[in-house]
Scaffold this active site. Structure first.
Site, PDB file in Angstrom:
ATOM      1  N   CYS A 110       6.488  -6.157   6.151  1.00 27.65           N
ATOM      2  CA  CYS A 110       5.631  -7.287   5.754  1.00 27.65           C
ATOM      3  C   CYS A 110       5.092  -7.130   4.334  1.00 27.65           C
ATOM      4  O   CYS A 110       4.348  -7.978   3.862  1.00 27.65           O
ATOM      5  CB  CYS A 110       4.486  -7.470   6.748  1.00 27.65           C
ATOM      6  SG  CYS A 110       3.376  -6.061   6.804  1.00 27.65           S
ATOM      7  N   ASP A 145       0.832  -1.205   0.000  1.00 33.35           N
ATOM      8  CA  ASP A 145       0.000   0.000   0.000  1.00 33.35           C
ATOM      9  C   ASP A 145       0.866   1.254   0.000  1.00 33.35           C
ATOM     10  O   ASP A 145       0.515   2.249  -0.634  1.00 33.35           O
ATOM     11  CB  ASP A 145      -0.941   0.002   1.209  1.00 33.35           C
ATOM     12  CG  ASP A 145      -2.172  -0.835   0.929  1.00 33.35           C
ATOM     13  OD1 ASP A 145      -2.741  -0.667  -0.164  1.00 33.35           O
ATOM     14  OD2 ASP A 145      -2.544  -1.662   1.765  1.00 33.35           O
TER      15      ASP A 145
END
Ligand code: PEP
Ligand code: MG
Length: 557
Positions: A501, A454
């Site tokens: 992550c 993102d």
């Protein structure tokens, strides 16, 4: 032989019959009707056919599965017979002269909105039934039967594109590979394929994949190739490649049980990203140091009503217990954007990736959030659980989430339900806003987890689902790398650790610079764990001058 070239999102070789996934889109536009009475008749016929179908489904389910499961069709029937529901459709058709499809779709939307505001969870959960039942009438109005995508044999799934919910619904034991015309490497479908250890190609371009339905094919996920009805030479070459890759995988197995240390002795944890219990074995088999990211939303996507607290608790407890004391970072619900389920009855947004998703939604729909938090906290009594909050942009969100967690903890205390009072609390750094206030956030939380998927899309202003993603965005953009450095510095200045992550963490060409920037841990899909560990063990970071010059060179400082 037909040869197609795509971009590989996950390596490996798959062989099987192509099964084309046809999404059954329902497009409805509002039309002005000249003869409302005739339109009303059309509606009545479609409704009667839908009710008849529901009756048959109910009988069949009751006979084959049981009465309890058959009840759902009875509820759908009741919805269609509801006087308020029918009155609304009548008004749209007879008074506003709308086409029947629009009248049904709009009524379903209005009713779902009212139900969503209801006090009872039961009523709120029925939103999806209103939607399903209405869809059944619309299908009859449009003379279409419903699609039921079932796989009899292990197949290569080809599609124009696949939504995460569609991917999650497929029977994984029957999927040999995914191949799509569109898609991007950071899309959740690509991530799912990687986590599930399934070869996947995207961006096959302007081909009519449906024409190959039923044909035999080989997918070469290493080179991004698909061979339909392959010739003998290709089969022999691919078999050789498969053996070679098998040998490499065996070598990697030797790393299991060994520490993840660089040659100069720096320890870097390598955790697994998982989507649920189904991926747990793969994380354990690949010797994960723990779970660095459990994407909890997938459990919500694989169904058509909310999971209750007990089911959530069972799932979280299993993960924590099976990891046997290793750290398990569980991210709270990141629903919205491309990960949606009808029963959430989310408002329609023009740009949902920038809409009410993740923590924004949880703060608005606190009933859903509290249920999840209660289950998470209860599971924390059974191992080493850490909470992770997605999509943070503001300190106030952190305060509000903490406040809710406090209240949930108080409830548990009052009911004498055990939980870990010191459960770690972290936030995702996946928006440019979070990066820029990471010095402040670091004072409020126990750890950071950088979500580069993102972070890239919001920083570089390109939708991560966009099929042109890779052609627009240069790899390893300087802006994103500099952000990572800033986040690491801010975190360490305030004594907290940073994990990464996002998918960038498994890019082996970046492992060295990430460690130079002092990232503390990487969390990657299970099959990537051993390759990342091999890379970490090959590095020597003892030469400070070399590290400094690497940072200067890569970050242009
Ligand atoms: C990310 O954004 O990098 C991330 C790990 O979360 P997700 O891919 O689930 O959005
Ligand atoms: Mg994210």
């Amino acid at each position: 032989m037909i040869t197609l070239k795509g971009r590989s999102v996950y390596g490996g070789i798959a062989k099987g019959i192509i099964s084309f996934y046809q999404r059954d889109e329902i497009n409805i536009t509002r039309l002005k009707i000249n003869d409302p009475e005739k339109e009303w008749d059309r509606y009545t016929q479609a409704k009667n056919a839908a009710v008849e179908e529901l009756r048959a489904l109910r009988d069949k389910t009751a006979e084959e599965i049981g009465d309890a499961d058959a009840d759902i069709f009875f509820i759908h029937q009741m919805i269609l017979d509801d006087s308020q529901y029918e009155k609304s459709i009548q008004t749209f058709i007879l008074e506003e002269r709308c086409n029947a499809e629009y009248a049904v779709a709009r009524t379903s939307q209005i009713l779902a909105e009212i139900m969503r505001e209801g006090d009872s969870e039961y009523i709120r959960e029925r939103c999806t039934d209103v939607h399903d039942a209405s869809e059944r009438i619309i299908r009859h109005l449009q003379n279409r039967s419903s699609v039921d995508f079932k796989l009899d044999d292990v197949s290569i799934i080809c599609a124009d594109d696949l939504m995460p919910s569609e991917t999650a619904m497929l029977d994984k034991t029957k999927v040999a590979a995914f191949c799509t015309k569109g898609g991007s490497t950071n899309s959740h479908t690509a991530i799912l394929a990687r986590t599930m250890n399934i070869p996947a190609l995207i961006g096959l371009g302007d081909v009519k994949l449906e024409d190959y339905d039923g044909m035999y094919a080989i997918v070469d996920g290493y080179d991004g190739m698909m061979y339909i009805e392959p010739d003998n030479d290709t089969i022999i070459r691919i078999n050789r490649r498969e053996e070679e890759e098998g040998r490499k995988r065996e070598l990697l197995q030797r790393l299991k049980g060994r520490k993840n240390v660089t040659r100069d002795g720096r320890e870097v944890e390598v955790y697994a990203n998982i989507g649920g219990l189904a991926d747990l074995n793969s994380a354990i088999e690949n010797d994960a140091g723990g779970i660095g990211l459990l994407r909890t939303e997938f459990l919500y996507l694989q169904r058509d009503s909310f999971p209750d607290e007990e089911e959530l608790f069972y799932n979280y407890r299993r993960v924590v217990e099976d990891m046997k004391g290793k750290r398990v970072v569980i991210r709270t619900l990141d629903i919205g954007a491309d990960k949606t389920a009808d029963y959430f009855c989310l408002d329609k947004e023009d740009n949902p990736a920038m809409g009410v998703r993740a923590v924004r939604l949880c703060l608005r729909r606190q009933d859903i959030f509290r249920t999840q938090l209660r289950a998470l906290l209860r599971a924390s009594a059974y191992g080493k659980l850490a909470l992770l909050i997605p999509m943070i942009i503001d300190l106030d969100e952190v305060y509000r989430v903490k406040d809710i967690i406090h209240k949930v903890k108080d409830e548990l205390v009052n009911k004498h339900i055990p939980f870990d009072n010191d459960v770690e609390f972290g936030v995702m750094i996946e928006t440019p806003a979070a990066v820029m206030i990471s010095d402040l956030l670091a004072q409020e939380v126990d750890f950071f987890s950088i979500g580069t998927n993102d972070l890239e899309q919001y920083t570089l202003a390109i939708d991560r689902q966009n099929p042109n993603y890779e052609t627009v965005v240069p790899p390893n953009h300087l802006a994103v790398l500099r952000m990572i450095k800033l986040v690491c510095d801010n975190a360490h200045n305030h004594g907290i650790k940073v994990c990464m992550c996002g998918e960038l963490g498994s890019d082996l060409s970046l492992t060295e610079i990430l460690l130079d920037m002092q990232i503390d841990a990487l969390s990657v899909s299970p099959p990537q764990i051993l390759p990342v560990r091999r890379m970490i063990r090959s590095l020597n970071l003892s030469d400070r001058r070399q590290v400094h010059s690497n940072i200067q060179r890569v970050l242009h400082y």
